[in-house]
Scaffold this motif. Structure first.
Motif, PDB file in Angstrom:
ATOM      1  N   ALA A  13      -3.321  -2.559 -43.037  1.00 20.30           N
ATOM      2  CA  ALA A  13      -3.576  -3.911 -42.529  1.00 20.30           C
ATOM      3  C   ALA A  13      -4.911  -4.457 -43.039  1.00 20.30           C
ATOM      4  O   ALA A  13      -5.058  -5.658 -43.304  1.00 20.30           O
ATOM      5  N   ARG A  14      -5.904  -3.562 -43.189  1.00 21.91           N
ATOM      6  CA  ARG A  14      -7.235  -3.998 -43.616  1.00 21.91           C
ATOM      7  C   ARG A  14      -7.291  -4.305 -45.110  1.00 21.91           C
ATOM      8  O   ARG A  14      -8.214  -4.969 -45.576  1.00 21.91           O
ATOM      9  N   GLN A  15      -6.318  -3.828 -45.860  1.00 19.80           N
ATOM     10  CA  GLN A  15      -6.329  -4.034 -47.306  1.00 19.80           C
ATOM     11  C   GLN A  15      -6.084  -5.488 -47.705  1.00 19.80           C
ATOM     12  O   GLN A  15      -6.275  -5.850 -48.871  1.00 19.80           O
ATOM     13  N   TRP A  16      -5.689  -6.321 -46.755  1.00 17.15           N
ATOM     14  CA  TRP A  16      -5.456  -7.735 -47.049  1.00 17.15           C
ATOM     15  C   TRP A  16      -6.587  -8.610 -46.538  1.00 17.15           C
ATOM     16  O   TRP A  16      -6.475  -9.832 -46.466  1.00 17.15           O
ATOM     17  N   THR A  17      -7.713  -7.977 -46.202  1.00 13.14           N
ATOM     18  CA  THR A  17      -8.906  -8.706 -45.780  1.00 13.14           C
ATOM     19  C   THR A  17      -9.637  -9.267 -47.005  1.00 13.14           C
ATOM     20  O   THR A  17      -9.814  -8.557 -47.995  1.00 13.14           O
ATOM     21  N   PRO A  18     -10.066 -10.528 -46.973  1.00 14.10           N
ATOM     22  CA  PRO A  18     -10.868 -11.059 -48.087  1.00 14.10           C
ATOM     23  C   PRO A  18     -12.166 -10.267 -48.261  1.00 14.10           C
ATOM     24  O   PRO A  18     -12.815  -9.898 -47.272  1.00 14.10           O
ATOM     25  N   VAL A  19     -12.540 -10.009 -49.500  1.00 13.02           N
ATOM     26  CA  VAL A  19     -13.740  -9.216 -49.784  1.00 13.02           C
ATOM     27  C   VAL A  19     -14.976  -9.860 -49.159  1.00 13.02           C
ATOM     28  O   VAL A  19     -15.875  -9.161 -48.669  1.00 13.02           O
ATOM     29  N   ASP A  20     -15.044 -11.180 -49.148  1.00 17.13           N
ATOM     30  CA  ASP A  20     -16.201 -11.862 -48.574  1.00 17.13           C
ATOM     31  C   ASP A  20     -16.356 -11.606 -47.074  1.00 17.13           C
ATOM     32  O   ASP A  20     -17.438 -11.829 -46.516  1.00 17.13           O
ATOM     33  N   ASP A  21     -15.277 -11.153 -46.414  1.00 15.73           N
ATOM     34  CA  ASP A  21     -15.332 -10.915 -44.966  1.00 15.73           C
ATOM     35  C   ASP A  21     -15.672  -9.468 -44.614  1.00 15.73           C
ATOM     36  O   ASP A  21     -15.699  -9.116 -43.429  1.00 15.73           O
ATOM     37  N   LEU A  22     -15.912  -8.625 -45.597  1.00 20.45           N
ATOM     38  CA  LEU A  22     -16.166  -7.206 -45.334  1.00 20.45           C
ATOM     39  C   LEU A  22     -17.595  -6.979 -44.850  1.00 20.45           C
ATOM     40  O   LEU A  22     -18.525  -7.693 -45.226  1.00 20.45           O
ATOM     41  N   SER A  23     -17.760  -5.928 -44.041  1.00 21.31           N
ATOM     42  CA  SER A  23     -19.096  -5.511 -43.616  1.00 21.31           C
ATOM     43  C   SER A  23     -19.790  -4.770 -44.757  1.00 21.31           C
ATOM     44  O   SER A  23     -19.177  -4.458 -45.788  1.00 21.31           O
ATOM     45  N   GLY A  24     -21.085  -4.448 -44.559  1.00 20.63           N
ATOM     46  CA  GLY A  24     -21.819  -3.726 -45.585  1.00 20.63           C
ATOM     47  C   GLY A  24     -21.198  -2.379 -45.907  1.00 20.63           C
ATOM     48  O   GLY A  24     -21.071  -1.994 -47.076  1.00 20.63           O
ATOM     49  N   GLY A  25     -20.794  -1.622 -44.861  1.00 17.83           N
ATOM     50  CA  GLY A  25     -20.164  -0.320 -45.083  1.00 17.83           C
ATOM     51  C   GLY A  25     -18.831  -0.445 -45.800  1.00 17.83           C
ATOM     52  O   GLY A  25     -18.499   0.377 -46.668  1.00 17.83           O
ATOM     53  N   GLU A  26     -18.057  -1.476 -45.472  1.00 17.86           N
ATOM     54  CA  GLU A  26     -16.772  -1.675 -46.137  1.00 17.86           C
ATOM     55  C   GLU A  26     -16.952  -2.074 -47.596  1.00 17.86           C
ATOM     56  O   GLU A  26     -16.199  -1.637 -48.476  1.00 17.86           O
ATOM     57  N   ARG A  27     -17.963  -2.864 -47.883  1.00 20.60           N
ATOM     58  CA  ARG A  27     -18.221  -3.254 -49.268  1.00 20.60           C
ATOM     59  C   ARG A  27     -18.650  -2.028 -50.089  1.00 20.60           C
ATOM     60  O   ARG A  27     -18.305  -1.895 -51.266  1.00 20.60           O
ATOM     61  N   ARG A  28     -19.394  -1.129 -49.458  1.00 21.95           N
ATOM     62  CA  ARG A  28     -19.784   0.109 -50.131  1.00 21.95           C
ATOM     63  C   ARG A  28     -18.550   0.934 -50.479  1.00 21.95           C
ATOM     64  O   ARG A  28     -18.431   1.475 -51.580  1.00 21.95           O
ATOM     65  N   ARG A  29     -17.622   1.039 -49.544  1.00 24.51           N
ATOM     66  CA  ARG A  29     -16.399   1.808 -49.791  1.00 24.51           C
ATOM     67  C   ARG A  29     -15.565   1.162 -50.888  1.00 24.51           C
ATOM     68  O   ARG A  29     -14.946   1.859 -51.700  1.00 24.51           O
ATOM     69  N   LEU A  30     -15.531  -0.168 -50.919  1.00 21.35           N
ATOM     70  CA  LEU A  30     -14.783  -0.867 -51.970  1.00 21.35           C
ATOM     71  C   LEU A  30     -15.421  -0.617 -53.338  1.00 21.35           C
ATOM     72  O   LEU A  30     -14.708  -0.441 -54.341  1.00 21.35           O
ATOM     73  N   GLN A  31     -16.752  -0.606 -53.386  1.00 22.46           N
ATOM     74  CA  GLN A  31     -17.437  -0.263 -54.639  1.00 22.46           C
ATOM     75  C   GLN A  31     -16.969   1.095 -55.156  1.00 22.46           C
ATOM     76  O   GLN A  31     -16.653   1.258 -56.345  1.00 22.46           O
TER      77      GLN A  31
END
Length: 584
Positions: free
Chosen positions: A396-414
């Motif tokens: 479900a979280r995989q369809w979240t816009p990247v701009d809406d991610l938290s700092g920890g989530e952006r790190r994981r996406l990196q």
């Protein structure tokens, strides 16, 4: 022991998400509690409700009268003014705090002196402000300290200092941290926040992992058990990394039964062979390189070869040039002299500390698939969605816009985007920042089976000990020093360097005259008597530990006291050596 704080049927929600749901628990005098759980699962909310920073939606929070409490969360703000105003506001004169050894230790141990006591707080970085807030909390005479990710902006040496400091004082502690070595060293209880509930466990990180593995064993089929990450983590803990000096406290026979069919975390021989086939003989080489970070020398005419399959942990104090060196290895900067050589077959990926370069207009899955649709990491083949899920993005979280991610989530996406490119050389700069323990386990599991060359800069000694085969250090002497003894050797060498640089106490400065010699002899005798007392207490505690082998609660208390005794013994022995040299 009386409880300092009680939560009774407490609930707290933000939006429609319940973070705490009918939670009841308490914090007793002298307890040291580690809080773990997924990012966004309610750990910080629990700390804020406990400490009174936030009010619960329902339920009751009661605290003892005149509770002396200090709180440092990720939202803690510093008052305007200087570093001195923020940390030492309790003291009206310089000599008051300078005469207190505990306060001096805090100011030096957290690097506050190096920042400058008269520096304006408004000019400091976020990490420096967090260290100041932590120092301001610790200098007080307290009943309870509440800390949220206190190790995030400390180097390995600072984490070790903080652990020793907290063990040496009787203050109760509630701490949220993803630093597993810190949890295991400091905490006698673990709280896991998940799905609005708080599960309570005796012991630190190793004991919590054991409990999770046991639950998985009871609930899962044989094949699911074999794949369970908690059991793989337990296997690593039980076998012990080279730099770990002691086994976990739980019963050895029970742990061995759980891990009987779990393979070694990685087959080093097979991975090295595969890495050589992918990379050839040359990976990264520095030849006669000189490099500075500002005006500080990082490398001075250094030649260093990083070969196929090397798994290197790079350590050093904050500001020693680790990030600068990693950028040079990545080819993002050039040396002042000498040259960098990169092998022809190298495909390099560099995880920096900056959260930049992410496509904000895409959704999470789209951002991962932008790199590739499938990836092969060692023997594991995964789709973009499967890798994203392993790094903490459920479907479900995989369809979240990247701009809406938290700092920890952006790190994981990196991390996901880097791994999807299938590099054969990975340079990771503080990869554990903003990651929760479950995601760290997944990352380490991926790195265990990753067949390439790896260089990791991290203050997380647990990660370094697990995924790296060699440790190198920057000591500020212009060299890259190999440490066969790992992080323990690094900490020992740093302690010696700090001790050698420190001036001897004024009363013990070498002087002519019989009075000064008598004073030194008197101090030597006092230290010897204290060493005898500590040695006797250590013997008694070992006997009590053996006698209480089946009493977990008593074992935790005895083990905590033993750690405190051993810490003080090391300190007294060091002072005895210094004093004896002066007498001679």
């Amino acid at each position: 022991m009386a409880n300092l704080i009680n939560l009774e049927a407490v609930s707290k929600s933000y939006g429609v998400k319940p973070l705490l749901d009918n939670v009841s628990l308490g914090v007793a005098e002298g307890e040291r509690i580690g809080v773990v759980g997924l990012n966004g699962g309610g750990k910080t909310t629990l700390l804020e409700v406990l400490s009174g920073v936030a009010e619960p939606d329902s339920g009751r929070v009661s605290r003892v009268r005149d509770l002396r409490l200090a709180v440092v969360t990720q939202r803690t703000e510093l008052p305007a003014g200087t570093v001195r105003d923020a940390v030492l506001w309790h003291y009206s004169a310089e000599h008051e705090w300078a005469a207190d050894a505990r306060v001096r230790s805090i100011v030096d141990g957290l690097g506050i002196t190096a920042l400058g006591l008269d520096s304006p707080t408004a000019n400091l970085s976020g990490g420096e402000r967090r260290r100041i807030a932590l120092a301001a909390a610790l200098v007080g005479d307290l009943d309870l300290i509440v800390l949220d990710e206190p190790t995030n902006h400390l180097d390995i040496e600072g984490v070790r200092w903080l652990a020793d400091h907290l063990l040496a004082r009787r203050t109760a502690l509630v701490v949220v941290t993803h630093d597993r070595w810190f949890l295991d060293t400091v905490c006698g209880q673990t709280w896991e926040v998940a799905n609005g509930n708080v599960e309570q466990y005796e012991g630190g990180y190793a004991d919590w992992i054991f409990a999770r593995a046991e639950r998985a064993r009871l609930a899962a089929s044989a094949e699911e058990k074999r794949r369970n990450l908690a059991r793989k983590e337990l296997a690593w803990l039980q076998r012990g990394a080279k730099a770990r000096s002691s086994k976990p406290r739980y019963r050895v026979e029970a742990a061995e039964a759980l891990i009987a069919d779990v393979p070694e975390p990685r087959d080093s021989v097979e991975l090295l062979s595969f890495a050589r086939r992918r990379l050839g003989k040359t990976v990264l080489e520095l030849e006669d390189v000189t490099l500075h970070a500002g005006d500080k020398p990082v490398l001075d005419d250094v030649t260093w070869q990083i070969g196929p399959g090397d798994r290197i942990g790079l350590v050093g104090v904050n500001g020693s040039g680790k990030t600068t060196l990693l950028k040079l290895l990545a080819g993002e900067s050039s040396p002042e002299s000498g040259r960098r050589v990169e092998g022809k077959t190298v495909s390099l990926a560099h995880l920096s500390q900056e959260l930049e370069g992410l496509p904000g207009q895409l959704r999470v899955l789209e951002a991962v698939e932008e790199i590739a649709g499938r990836v092969v990491l060692g023997k594991q083949e995964m789709s973009a969605s499967q890798l994203a899920e392993r790094l903490g993005f459920p479907a479900a979280r995989q369809w979240t816009p990247v701009d809406d991610l938290s700092g920890g989530e952006r790190r994981r996406l990196q991390l996901a985007r880097l791994l999807m490119a299938e590099p054969n050389v990975l340079l990771l700069d503080e990869p554990t920042n903003d990651l929760d323990i479950d995601t760290l386990q997944q990352l380490e599991d991926l790195l265990d089976s990753w067949p390439g060359t790896l260089v990791v800069v991290s203050h997380d000694r647990y990660l370094v000990e697990r995924v790296c085969d060699g440790v190198y250090a920057l000591f500020g002497d212009g060299r890259v020093t190999h440490l066969p003894g790992g992080i323990d050797e690094y900490l020992t060498r740093r302690a010696r360097a700090v001790q050698a640089a420190a001036p001897a106490p004024a009363a013990l400065q070498p002087k002519s005259g019989a009075a000064e010699h008598r004073a030194a002899m008197k101090e030597l005798g006092r230290l010897e008597r204290r060493l005898d007392q500590l040695a006797k207490r250590e013997t008694v505690l070992h006997e009590q530990l053996a006698a209480n082998a089946t009493n977990p609660e008593q074992l935790v208390e005895l083990n905590t006291e033993l750690k405190r005794v051993l810490t003080e013994k090391d300190d007294v022995e060091a002072r005895w050596l210094d004093t004896s040299e002066l007498v001679e």
